[in-house]
Design a protein around this motif. Sequence first.
Motif, short mmCIF file in Angstrom:
data_model
loop_
_atom_site.label_atom_id
_atom_site.label_comp_id
_atom_site.label_asym_id
_atom_site.label_seq_id
_atom_site.Cartn_x
_atom_site.Cartn_y
_atom_site.Cartn_z
N ARG A 51 62.64 37.83 168.91
CA ARG A 51 61.61 37.85 167.87
C ARG A 51 60.27 38.00 168.11
NH1 ARG A 51 65.87 38.93 166.30
NH2 ARG A 51 67.19 38.22 164.60
N GLY A 52 59.96 37.28 169.30
CA GLY A 52 58.82 37.24 169.58
C GLY A 52 58.65 37.89 171.00
N LEU A 53 57.55 38.68 171.23
CA LEU A 53 57.42 39.27 172.59
C LEU A 53 56.02 39.59 172.95
CD1 LEU A 53 58.60 40.65 174.94
CD2 LEU A 53 58.83 43.08 173.98
N TRP A 54 55.68 38.91 174.25
CA TRP A 54 54.00 38.91 174.48
C TRP A 54 54.08 39.66 175.73
CZ3 TRP A 54 56.09 34.91 171.66
CH2 TRP A 54 55.53 34.64 170.54
N LEU A 55 53.22 40.77 175.74
CA LEU A 55 53.18 41.55 176.84
C LEU A 55 51.73 41.91 177.04
CD1 LEU A 55 55.61 44.33 175.50
CD2 LEU A 55 56.11 42.97 177.27
N TYR A 56 50.82 41.03 176.58
CA TYR A 56 49.47 41.14 176.91
C TYR A 56 49.09 41.01 178.39
CZ TYR A 56 49.50 36.08 177.89
OH TYR A 56 49.79 34.87 178.33
N GLY A 57 47.93 41.53 178.90
CA GLY A 57 47.28 41.49 179.94
C GLY A 57 48.29 42.14 181.15
N ASN A 58 49.19 43.13 180.70
CA ASN A 58 49.68 43.88 181.80
C ASN A 58 49.01 45.26 182.24
OD1 ASN A 58 52.54 42.68 182.73
ND2 ASN A 58 52.35 42.01 180.64
N ARG A 59 49.72 46.30 182.55
CA ARG A 59 49.14 47.63 182.81
C ARG A 59 49.68 48.69 182.14
NH1 ARG A 59 48.89 46.36 189.62
NH2 ARG A 59 47.45 44.25 189.15
N PHE A 60 49.86 48.50 180.87
CA PHE A 60 50.40 49.58 180.14
C PHE A 60 49.48 50.51 179.86
CE2 PHE A 60 53.41 46.10 179.17
CZ PHE A 60 54.59 46.59 179.33
N ASP A 61 49.59 51.92 179.94
CA ASP A 61 48.64 52.69 179.66
C ASP A 61 48.95 53.74 178.35
OD1 ASP A 61 50.29 54.60 180.86
OD2 ASP A 61 48.77 54.86 182.54
N THR A 62 50.57 53.64 178.40
CA THR A 62 50.89 54.08 176.87
C THR A 62 51.79 53.31 176.27
OG1 THR A 62 52.62 55.11 178.16
CG2 THR A 62 50.85 56.51 178.05
N PHE A 63 52.01 53.07 174.87
CA PHE A 63 52.66 52.43 174.31
C PHE A 63 54.21 52.54 174.53
CE2 PHE A 63 55.19 51.07 170.50
CZ PHE A 63 54.78 49.96 170.13
N PRO A 64 54.82 51.53 174.86
CA PRO A 64 56.24 51.74 175.32
C PRO A 64 57.37 52.21 174.22
CG PRO A 64 55.54 49.63 176.16
CD PRO A 64 54.40 50.19 175.24
N ARG A 65 57.71 53.20 173.98
CA ARG A 65 58.64 53.67 173.00
C ARG A 65 59.58 52.88 172.50
NH1 ARG A 65 55.18 57.27 170.06
NH2 ARG A 65 56.94 57.93 169.15
N VAL A 66 60.18 52.32 173.39
CA VAL A 66 61.50 51.70 173.21
C VAL A 66 61.21 50.54 172.37
CG1 VAL A 66 61.13 50.04 175.38
CG2 VAL A 66 63.44 50.41 174.23
N LEU A 67 60.07 50.10 172.18
CA LEU A 67 59.55 49.10 171.04
C LEU A 67 59.91 49.29 169.77
CD1 LEU A 67 56.56 47.42 172.99
CD2 LEU A 67 58.70 46.49 173.06
N LEU A 68 59.85 50.72 169.41
CA LEU A 68 59.97 51.11 168.37
C LEU A 68 61.43 51.19 167.71
CD1 LEU A 68 58.03 54.52 168.22
CD2 LEU A 68 57.24 52.18 167.53
N ARG A 69 62.38 50.64 168.59
CA ARG A 69 63.82 50.39 168.30
C ARG A 69 64.10 48.85 168.20
NH1 ARG A 69 67.67 53.80 172.07
NH2 ARG A 69 69.03 53.33 170.40
N MET A 70 63.24 48.18 168.38
CA MET A 70 63.27 46.52 168.30
C MET A 70 62.98 46.21 166.89
SD MET A 70 62.23 45.52 172.10
CE MET A 70 63.28 44.06 172.02
N GLU A 71 63.86 46.46 165.86
CA GLU A 71 63.56 46.37 164.54
C GLU A 71 63.48 44.99 164.11
OE1 GLU A 71 66.53 48.51 162.43
OE2 GLU A 71 65.93 50.39 163.37
N HIS A 72 64.03 44.00 164.86
CA HIS A 72 64.01 42.75 164.59
C HIS A 72 62.51 41.68 165.21
CE1 HIS A 72 68.26 42.93 163.16
NE2 HIS A 72 68.35 43.33 164.44
N LEU A 73 61.91 42.61 165.85
CA LEU A 73 60.58 41.94 166.34
C LEU A 73 59.66 41.24 165.25
CD1 LEU A 73 59.22 43.81 169.29
CD2 LEU A 73 60.13 41.43 169.20
N GLU A 74 59.15 40.35 165.16
CA GLU A 74 58.31 39.64 164.04
C GLU A 74 56.98 39.45 164.61
OE1 GLU A 74 59.88 36.07 162.55
OE2 GLU A 74 61.90 36.95 162.18
N ILE A 75 56.64 39.23 166.09
CA ILE A 75 55.61 39.08 166.62
C ILE A 75 55.52 39.97 168.07
CG2 ILE A 75 53.69 37.69 167.96
CD1 ILE A 75 54.69 35.48 166.19
N LEU A 76 54.48 40.89 167.99
CA LEU A 76 54.31 41.77 169.28
C LEU A 76 52.84 41.79 169.64
CD1 LEU A 76 55.40 43.87 171.18
CD2 LEU A 76 55.02 45.57 169.52
#
Length: 402
Positions: free
Chosen positions: A194-219
């Motif tokens: 329900r809550g996923l914190w990915l701040y402060g990493n090294r992503f330069d593109t938005f991970p498309r797999v997150l669009l399939r995580m329909e139950h996330l409330e906090i990103l």
Amino acid sequence: MGNSSRKGEGEEGEEGGVEGGVEGEEAEVTEEKKKEEEVEEELPLGVEELFDSGDPVLDLSYRKFKRLPSRVPGLMHLEKLYVCGNRLRTLPDSLSQLQGLRILALDFNKMEDVPPAVCQLTNLTRLYLGSNRLMNLPPELRNLQSLRCLWMESNYFQRFPRELYDLPNLKSLQIGDNRLKTLPPDLWRMESLRGLWLYGNRFDTFPRVLLRMEHLEILDMDRNKITEFPSLKRLHALRLFSYDHNPVDTPPKVGDEVLVVGEGAAEFLEAREAKFERRRKAAEKEAEELALAGEEPVIHGILKNSSSNSKQAVNEAVVTVGDADFKEDEAKEQEEDTELPVTEYDGAELVYDEDGIEYETEELICEGEGFEYEGEELEYERGDMDYEYEELEDTGRQDEGA
């Protein structure tokens, strides 16, 4: 012959040297044990009283321990153990005896691996491993089938640990301030998140797999290098999306109930609020006209998206320090909140508040990203945050069922 004689003497000397070396090692080990015993005898003031209190909560944080006191594994009544801000590199195997433990906090130590004993604490619901030296997780972590909240921010993970896939009840995952560049394409398998914190990493593109995580409330994607975000409208459960300190000027498209935090978010929220207000007034005017005409007023769906209802939805989704209220578990647990990231320790005393999955601070001991909810306005501050663990009745960073 002379050579043989000297050789024999040499071998005898070597044997004597080996025996002497073994004896020296044994003496060194004995001396080490004595030092450990001396350390045990010199426990900080008040610690012995804590051991004897019978309290199910034991806080040994910031005591400068290099090893866990030997009496701890014998405290079979413990449910919550805090040993943050020490100098621990591992934990004794005997700690696995504490099968009643539900919360274990090991933040701000010097662990390079998760101690094997931790993986045997099968009743843990919350595990805090932030600010250590971890690069991976052991396969045995799968034993923690009751785990609901895992914090491992400020470590050295370069790959997302797939061991987490086998934790069916994990709802809150804090893996900010690591070295992730991508996410595995099958991350959607973590359907309980329900809550996923990915701040402060090294992503330069938005991970498309997150669009399939329909139950996330906090990103939380703060402090990455993402230049473009896709529409997030398909994430119908989303209530908070934070993208601050990425090289973008405007927020992505989101649902009407989503609070966004980042560059251009304030203007976006103001415009959305104004739109809701115009719709609300139009609906009220229509209802008044119908009433004057003697007809029954029709409540249009437009009212469902009024500003007051919008704020109420945020209220339900985001609580103090950004924790999520995981509604589906309210029948089982009354506290089901998720935490905001905290990344740096400045030496003060940790305080854990036991409300859901909350990890607050009140004595300015950690610094990191966070936001505070006050009344009807939600404000995201990048100032110092604090941890709390007051011994309230199961509030804060304590176990939901505690």
